[in-house]
Design a protein around this motif. Structure first.
Motif, PDB file in Angstrom:
ATOM      1  N   ALA A 388       0.680  -0.960  -0.088  1.00  0.00           N
ATOM      2  CA  ALA A 388      -0.082  -0.181  -0.218  1.00  0.00           C
ATOM      3  C   ALA A 388       0.763   1.170  -0.084  1.00  0.00           C
ATOM      4  CB  ALA A 388      -0.935  -0.109   1.306  1.00  0.00           C
ATOM      5  N   LYS A 389       1.828   1.289  -0.864  1.00  0.00           N
ATOM      6  CA  LYS A 389       2.837   2.350  -0.828  1.00  0.00           C
ATOM      7  C   LYS A 389       2.072   3.647  -1.061  1.00  0.00           C
ATOM      8  CE  LYS A 389       6.664   3.830  -3.486  1.00  0.00           C
ATOM      9  NZ  LYS A 389       7.445   3.644  -4.876  1.00  0.00           N
ATOM     10  N   GLY A 390       2.495   4.612  -0.371  1.00  0.00           N
ATOM     11  CA  GLY A 390       1.804   6.130  -0.669  1.00  0.00           C
ATOM     12  C   GLY A 390       0.606   6.283  -0.022  1.00  0.00           C
ATOM     13  N   GLN A 391      -0.034   5.172   0.391  1.00  0.00           N
ATOM     14  CA  GLN A 391      -1.340   5.625   1.052  1.00  0.00           C
ATOM     15  C   GLN A 391      -1.406   5.883   2.613  1.00  0.00           C
ATOM     16  OE1 GLN A 391      -4.388   4.096  -0.239  1.00  0.00           O
ATOM     17  NE2 GLN A 391      -3.455   3.558  -2.060  1.00  0.00           N
ATOM     18  N   PRO A 392      -2.566   6.609   3.016  1.00  0.00           N
ATOM     19  CA  PRO A 392      -2.366   6.990   4.425  1.00  0.00           C
ATOM     20  C   PRO A 392      -1.977   5.852   5.677  1.00  0.00           C
ATOM     21  CG  PRO A 392      -4.452   7.463   3.220  1.00  0.00           C
ATOM     22  CD  PRO A 392      -3.848   6.685   2.479  1.00  0.00           C
ATOM     23  N   GLU A 393      -1.377   6.205   6.321  1.00  0.00           N
ATOM     24  CA  GLU A 393      -0.755   5.027   7.520  1.00  0.00           C
ATOM     25  C   GLU A 393      -1.894   4.136   7.667  1.00  0.00           C
ATOM     26  OE1 GLU A 393       0.263   8.384   7.395  1.00  0.00           O
ATOM     27  OE2 GLU A 393       1.523   8.678   8.954  1.00  0.00           O
ATOM     28  N   SER A 394      -3.061   4.697   8.055  1.00  0.00           N
ATOM     29  CA  SER A 394      -4.092   3.697   8.581  1.00  0.00           C
ATOM     30  C   SER A 394      -4.453   2.741   7.354  1.00  0.00           C
ATOM     31  CB  SER A 394      -5.257   4.481   8.687  1.00  0.00           C
ATOM     32  OG  SER A 394      -5.995   5.229   7.812  1.00  0.00           O
ATOM     33  N   GLU A 395      -4.465   3.023   6.080  1.00  0.00           N
ATOM     34  CA  GLU A 395      -4.835   2.088   5.220  1.00  0.00           C
ATOM     35  C   GLU A 395      -3.688   1.008   5.019  1.00  0.00           C
ATOM     36  OE1 GLU A 395      -7.103   1.243   3.652  1.00  0.00           O
ATOM     37  OE2 GLU A 395      -6.182  -0.068   2.018  1.00  0.00           O
ATOM     38  N   ILE A 396      -2.477   1.678   5.131  1.00  0.00           N
ATOM     39  CA  ILE A 396      -1.162   0.803   5.025  1.00  0.00           C
ATOM     40  C   ILE A 396      -1.314  -0.404   6.163  1.00  0.00           C
ATOM     41  CG2 ILE A 396       1.284   0.326   5.141  1.00  0.00           C
ATOM     42  CD1 ILE A 396       1.217   3.336   4.149  1.00  0.00           C
ATOM     43  N   TRP A 397      -1.649   0.139   7.524  1.00  0.00           N
ATOM     44  CA  TRP A 397      -1.864  -0.762   8.604  1.00  0.00           C
ATOM     45  C   TRP A 397      -2.832  -1.979   8.104  1.00  0.00           C
ATOM     46  CZ3 TRP A 397       1.608  -2.542  11.665  1.00  0.00           C
ATOM     47  CH2 TRP A 397       2.473  -1.607  12.208  1.00  0.00           C
ATOM     48  N   ASN A 398      -3.997  -1.464   7.699  1.00  0.00           N
ATOM     49  CA  ASN A 398      -4.956  -2.226   7.320  1.00  0.00           C
ATOM     50  C   ASN A 398      -4.694  -3.244   6.292  1.00  0.00           C
ATOM     51  OD1 ASN A 398      -7.767  -3.094   6.973  1.00  0.00           O
ATOM     52  ND2 ASN A 398      -8.385  -1.289   5.531  1.00  0.00           N
ATOM     53  N   ARG A 399      -3.903  -2.887   5.427  1.00  0.00           N
ATOM     54  CA  ARG A 399      -3.613  -3.810   4.136  1.00  0.00           C
ATOM     55  C   ARG A 399      -2.630  -4.816   4.629  1.00  0.00           C
ATOM     56  NH1 ARG A 399      -3.708  -2.418  -1.206  1.00  0.00           N
ATOM     57  NH2 ARG A 399      -4.968  -0.703  -0.667  1.00  0.00           N
ATOM     58  N   VAL A 400      -1.654  -4.510   5.513  1.00  0.00           N
ATOM     59  CA  VAL A 400      -0.595  -5.369   6.210  1.00  0.00           C
ATOM     60  C   VAL A 400      -1.339  -6.457   6.959  1.00  0.00           C
ATOM     61  CG1 VAL A 400       0.822  -5.464   8.218  1.00  0.00           C
ATOM     62  CG2 VAL A 400       1.056  -3.690   6.389  1.00  0.00           C
ATOM     63  N   ASP A 401      -2.662  -6.062   7.800  1.00  0.00           N
ATOM     64  CA  ASP A 401      -3.462  -7.047   8.543  1.00  0.00           C
ATOM     65  C   ASP A 401      -4.031  -7.853   7.727  1.00  0.00           C
ATOM     66  OD1 ASP A 401      -4.482  -7.632  10.640  1.00  0.00           O
ATOM     67  OD2 ASP A 401      -6.567  -6.845  10.142  1.00  0.00           O
ATOM     68  N   LYS A 402      -4.675  -7.354   6.316  1.00  0.00           N
ATOM     69  CA  LYS A 402      -5.140  -8.151   5.406  1.00  0.00           C
ATOM     70  C   LYS A 402      -4.540  -9.257   4.729  1.00  0.00           C
ATOM     71  CE  LYS A 402      -9.026  -5.529   3.124  1.00  0.00           C
ATOM     72  NZ  LYS A 402      -9.477  -4.814   2.127  1.00  0.00           N
ATOM     73  N   VAL A 403      -3.159  -8.783   4.413  1.00  0.00           N
ATOM     74  CA  VAL A 403      -2.349  -9.692   3.801  1.00  0.00           C
ATOM     75  C   VAL A 403      -2.095 -11.130   4.592  1.00  0.00           C
ATOM     76  CG1 VAL A 403       0.052 -10.080   2.954  1.00  0.00           C
ATOM     77  CG2 VAL A 403      -0.966  -7.896   2.330  1.00  0.00           C
ATOM     78  N   ARG A 404      -1.865 -10.547   6.109  1.00  0.00           N
ATOM     79  CA  ARG A 404      -1.533 -11.655   7.032  1.00  0.00           C
ATOM     80  C   ARG A 404      -2.526 -12.713   7.117  1.00  0.00           C
ATOM     81  NH1 ARG A 404       3.119 -10.839   9.822  1.00  0.00           N
ATOM     82  NH2 ARG A 404       2.681 -12.401  11.161  1.00  0.00           N
ATOM     83  N   ARG A 405      -3.987 -11.982   7.086  1.00  0.00           N
ATOM     84  CA  ARG A 405      -5.074 -13.002   7.273  1.00  0.00           C
ATOM     85  C   ARG A 405      -5.428 -13.789   6.031  1.00  0.00           C
ATOM     86  NH1 ARG A 405      -9.994  -9.797   9.213  1.00  0.00           N
ATOM     87  NH2 ARG A 405      -8.797  -7.907   8.482  1.00  0.00           N
ATOM     88  N   ILE A 406      -5.441 -13.105   4.971  1.00  0.00           N
ATOM     89  CA  ILE A 406      -5.676 -13.747   3.712  1.00  0.00           C
ATOM     90  C   ILE A 406      -4.576 -14.723   3.455  1.00  0.00           C
ATOM     91  CG2 ILE A 406      -5.843 -13.363   1.287  1.00  0.00           C
ATOM     92  CD1 ILE A 406      -7.597 -11.370   1.584  1.00  0.00           C
ATOM     93  N   LEU A 407      -3.554 -14.636   3.806  1.00  0.00           N
ATOM     94  CA  LEU A 407      -2.399 -15.496   3.446  1.00  0.00           C
ATOM     95  C   LEU A 407      -2.204 -16.716   4.776  1.00  0.00           C
ATOM     96  CD1 LEU A 407       0.207 -13.669   1.199  1.00  0.00           C
ATOM     97  CD2 LEU A 407      -1.546 -15.092   0.320  1.00  0.00           C
ATOM     98  N   ASN A 408      -2.933 -16.252   5.475  1.00  0.00           N
ATOM     99  CA  ASN A 408      -2.839 -17.273   6.787  1.00  0.00           C
ATOM    100  C   ASN A 408      -1.773 -17.447   7.128  1.00  0.00           C
ATOM    101  OD1 ASN A 408      -4.220 -18.674   8.569  1.00  0.00           O
ATOM    102  ND2 ASN A 408      -4.141 -20.605   7.538  1.00  0.00           N
ATOM    103  N   LEU A 409      -0.855 -15.814   7.505  1.00  0.00           N
ATOM    104  CA  LEU A 409       0.463 -16.030   8.046  1.00  0.00           C
ATOM    105  C   LEU A 409       0.673 -15.983   9.715  1.00  0.00           C
ATOM    106  CD1 LEU A 409       1.916 -13.175   5.434  1.00  0.00           C
ATOM    107  CD2 LEU A 409       2.118 -15.856   5.198  1.00  0.00           C
ATOM    108  N   ASN A 410       0.249 -17.061   9.985  1.00  0.00           N
ATOM    109  CA  ASN A 410       0.370 -17.451  11.422  1.00  0.00           C
ATOM    110  C   ASN A 410       1.687 -17.799  11.803  1.00  0.00           C
ATOM    111  OD1 ASN A 410      -2.290 -16.100  11.995  1.00  0.00           O
ATOM    112  ND2 ASN A 410      -3.220 -17.919  11.608  1.00  0.00           N
ATOM    113  N   VAL A 411       2.569 -17.278  11.484  1.00  0.00           N
ATOM    114  CA  VAL A 411       4.135 -17.728  11.512  1.00  0.00           C
ATOM    115  C   VAL A 411       4.897 -16.622  12.401  1.00  0.00           C
ATOM    116  CG1 VAL A 411       4.150 -19.679   9.794  1.00  0.00           C
ATOM    117  CG2 VAL A 411       4.636 -17.252   9.280  1.00  0.00           C
ATOM    118  N   ARG A 412       6.268 -17.042  12.736  1.00  0.00           N
ATOM    119  CA  ARG A 412       7.252 -16.236  13.030  1.00  0.00           C
ATOM    120  C   ARG A 412       7.434 -14.953  12.004  1.00  0.00           C
ATOM    121  NH1 ARG A 412      13.143 -16.976  14.066  1.00  0.00           N
ATOM    122  NH2 ARG A 412      13.025 -18.478  12.424  1.00  0.00           N
ATOM    123  N   GLY A 413       7.461 -13.930  12.690  1.00  0.00           N
ATOM    124  CA  GLY A 413       7.516 -12.896  11.849  1.00  0.00           C
ATOM    125  C   GLY A 413       7.481 -11.395  12.318  1.00  0.00           C
TER     126      GLY A 413
END
Ligand code: NCD
Length: 527
Positions: A388-413
């Motif tokens: 989400a480069k260039g988006q407002p910070e809240s949208e970037i956090w939101n997208r980071v969260d979406k990526v983690r949930r959709i890709l099921n990234l429940n791993v170390r990181g």
């Protein structure tokens, strides 16, 4: 598609299922048929003449003209005809439409289904499901013709309307100036005009409707994209105050059955805005004609009955044209006509893989310092960058969260929001030391959720592979997406298991493959 006859076997779910060239071919053949019919000439070249071809009329919403004109057209063709009514068929009792259609399909060597439903996108869904079934059992794929689906489209009405406009203009297709009046919000015949009027080379559209009945913005945008000049007025009275009044008026009735209570309460006021009155008569341009897909309201028609016997009456000939255009449509999709067609076919679907680009890396590319974020820098693993480069910070956090949930990234990181090279701009980064590779499905998901991001596979402190992901042209097969139109065939419980599927239609807009509803990119996700 049949090489000798590109029209054979084609489903007509939306107007655009025939290219503009193919629509013009339909009008040309209809003109030939109508002239020959009037002159009592030989009509055999148009006739399918195949008693093993089943034409099934399935009208699960009321219909008079569409159903009767198709019934008569099918009789002309000497084919096997079956008619189902909403009231008497078991589809009312929530029988699965797919099961019913499969059964009928089994009774004929070839079949054409003409469907009217409240649900939107049914013909496209059936085309896919029954097409697969036909392939499996080695039979010719059935054809589906949309006789009106909810508020969505009514392609065969649109073809007959355009044929009528052309006929009125002595077949001059250089220019159309039309006023669309009435319930533009709910009227599917008007929605189909957004593409159908492309049969004319230049188009001016005057939309006349109070705000509550206004044309949905997506159809207006489609008209503008198609190069039409579009203007709006709130009532006939306002429209007639302007200078440039059209001589072709296309009225539609108020579709009260599709309106909410709030709008229905204001019925008489809304009706008045779009009903023609005697006092307007002398303000019409010379040779004006009125059209209407019909039915008209018995007591309060928008075209009052005192106009029936005047030269303004174009709607009766229009209604008769339903018979001729539908004879030709059946002949085209049955393969009886079309082998002499020359011209373009509809544009094919977008290529789907173009959104993943692998960027070459050399073995010596070292992990850049900027990837070493968070509590554990990555020496081995994966880094997703530029989220989400260039988006407002809240949208970037939101997208980071979406990526983690959709890709099921429940791993170390670790993850975070960081500056790009430009100190005023931010982006998201996710570091995943335990993930060494992403599969193709994951890459697709990532591109769909976070277009514009890059994926870096890191081994031994070097970037080994790097992918740049862009907004995909199609988003489908994900359980986290849905069409937000409750009347869509993909809506859970509406029909029988049709997966949501979106096409990118410019910028960040995604359009449902079935009901045509446009969504902002973020709205297709259920996260
Ligand atoms: C139209 C329809 O069903 O969408 N009628 C028709 O097909 N002739 C318009 C309407 O119902 O008002």
């Amino acid at each position: 598609m049949n090489k000798e006859n590109p029209l054979h076997g084609r489903t007509l779910a939306v107007v655009g299922d025939l290219s503009v060239d193919e629509q013009r071919y339909l009008y040309l053949k209809t003109r030939g048929l109508k002239e020959a019919w009037k002159a009592r000439g030989d009509l055999d070249q148009y006739r399918i003449n195949d008693p093993e071809l089943g034409v099934y009329l399935m009208f699960l919403e009321d219909s008079t003209r569409t159903k009767e004109s198709f019934r008569n057209a099918a009789s002309f063709h000497n084919v096997k005809l079956n008619v189902f009514d909403a009231a008497s068929s078991s589809f009312r009792k929530s029988e699965s439409l797919v099961d019913g259609v499969k059964m009928l399909f089994g009774y004929s060597r070839r079949s054409i289904f003409v469907m009217r439903t409240r649900m939107e996108g049914v013909c496209r869904a059936l085309e896919e499901q029954l097409g697969d079934y036909a392939d499996r059992i080695g039979r010719e794929r059935p054809v589906f013709i949309n006789g009106g689906d909810g508020r969505h489209e009514h392609p065969t009405q649109e073809y007959l309307d355009e044929f009528t406009f052309l006929e009125q203009r002595d077949w001059d297709d250089s220019h159309l100036h039309v006023a669309l009046i009435g319930d533009l919000q709910n009227g599917r015949t008007v929605h189909s005009k957004a593409d159908g009027m492309k049969a004319f080379r230049s188009v001016k559209v005057d939309l006349v409707a109070p705000q509550e009945l206004a044309l949905p913005p997506s159809y207006k945008a489609r008209m503008e994209d198609n190069g039409f000049e579009v203007k709006e007025w709130e009532s006939i009275e306002e429209y007639l105050k302007g200078g440039d009044v059209s001589d072709t008026w296309y009225f539609t009735r108020l579709q009260l059955e599709r309106m909410g209570d709030e709008v229905r309460e204001r019925e008489s006021e809304l009706r008045r805005a779009v009903t023609f009155r005697r006092e307007f008569l002398d303000r019409l341009p010379e040779h004006s004609r009125f059209f209407h897909p019909l039915p008209r309201h018995r007591e309060k028609p928008v075209i009052p009955s005192f106009l029936d016997d005047t030269p303004l009456n174009g709607w009766e000939e229009q209604s008769i044209n339903g018979y001729f255009t539908r004879i030709i449509e059946l002949a085209m999709v049955a393969g009886q006509l079309g082998s002499d067609f020359e011209g373009d076919s509809p544009a094919s679907e977008p290529e789907e893989e173009s959104f993943i680009t692998e960027v070459p890396v050399t073995r010596t590319t070292k992990v850049e310092d900027r990837f070493k974020v968070g509590i554990k820098p990555v020496d081995e693993g994966t880094v997703i960058d530029h989220i989400a480069k260039g988006q407002p910070e809240s949208e970037i956090w939101n997208r980071v969260d979406k990526v983690r949930r959709i890709l099921n990234l429940n791993v170390r990181g670790s993850h975070g929001v960081f500056h790009t090279n430009d100190p005023r701009e931010f982006k998201g980064i996710i570091s995943l030391p335990d993930i060494r590779e992403f599969g193709h499905t994951e890459l697709k998901k990532l591109a769909a959720v976070s277009p514009g991001c890059t994926l870096n596979i890191i081994q031994d402190r070097s970037v080994r592979r790097k992918y740049r992901l862009s907004m995909p042209p199609k988003i489908y097969k994900f359980s986290e997406i849905s069409c937000k139109n409750t009347e869509c065939v993909t809506f859970p419980g509406a029909y029988q298991h049709v997966q949501p599927h979106f096409f990118r239609t410019g910028g960040e807009t995604f359009t449902c493959r079935y009901c045509g509803k446009m969504h902002a990119y973020g709205d297709i996700w259920d996260l």
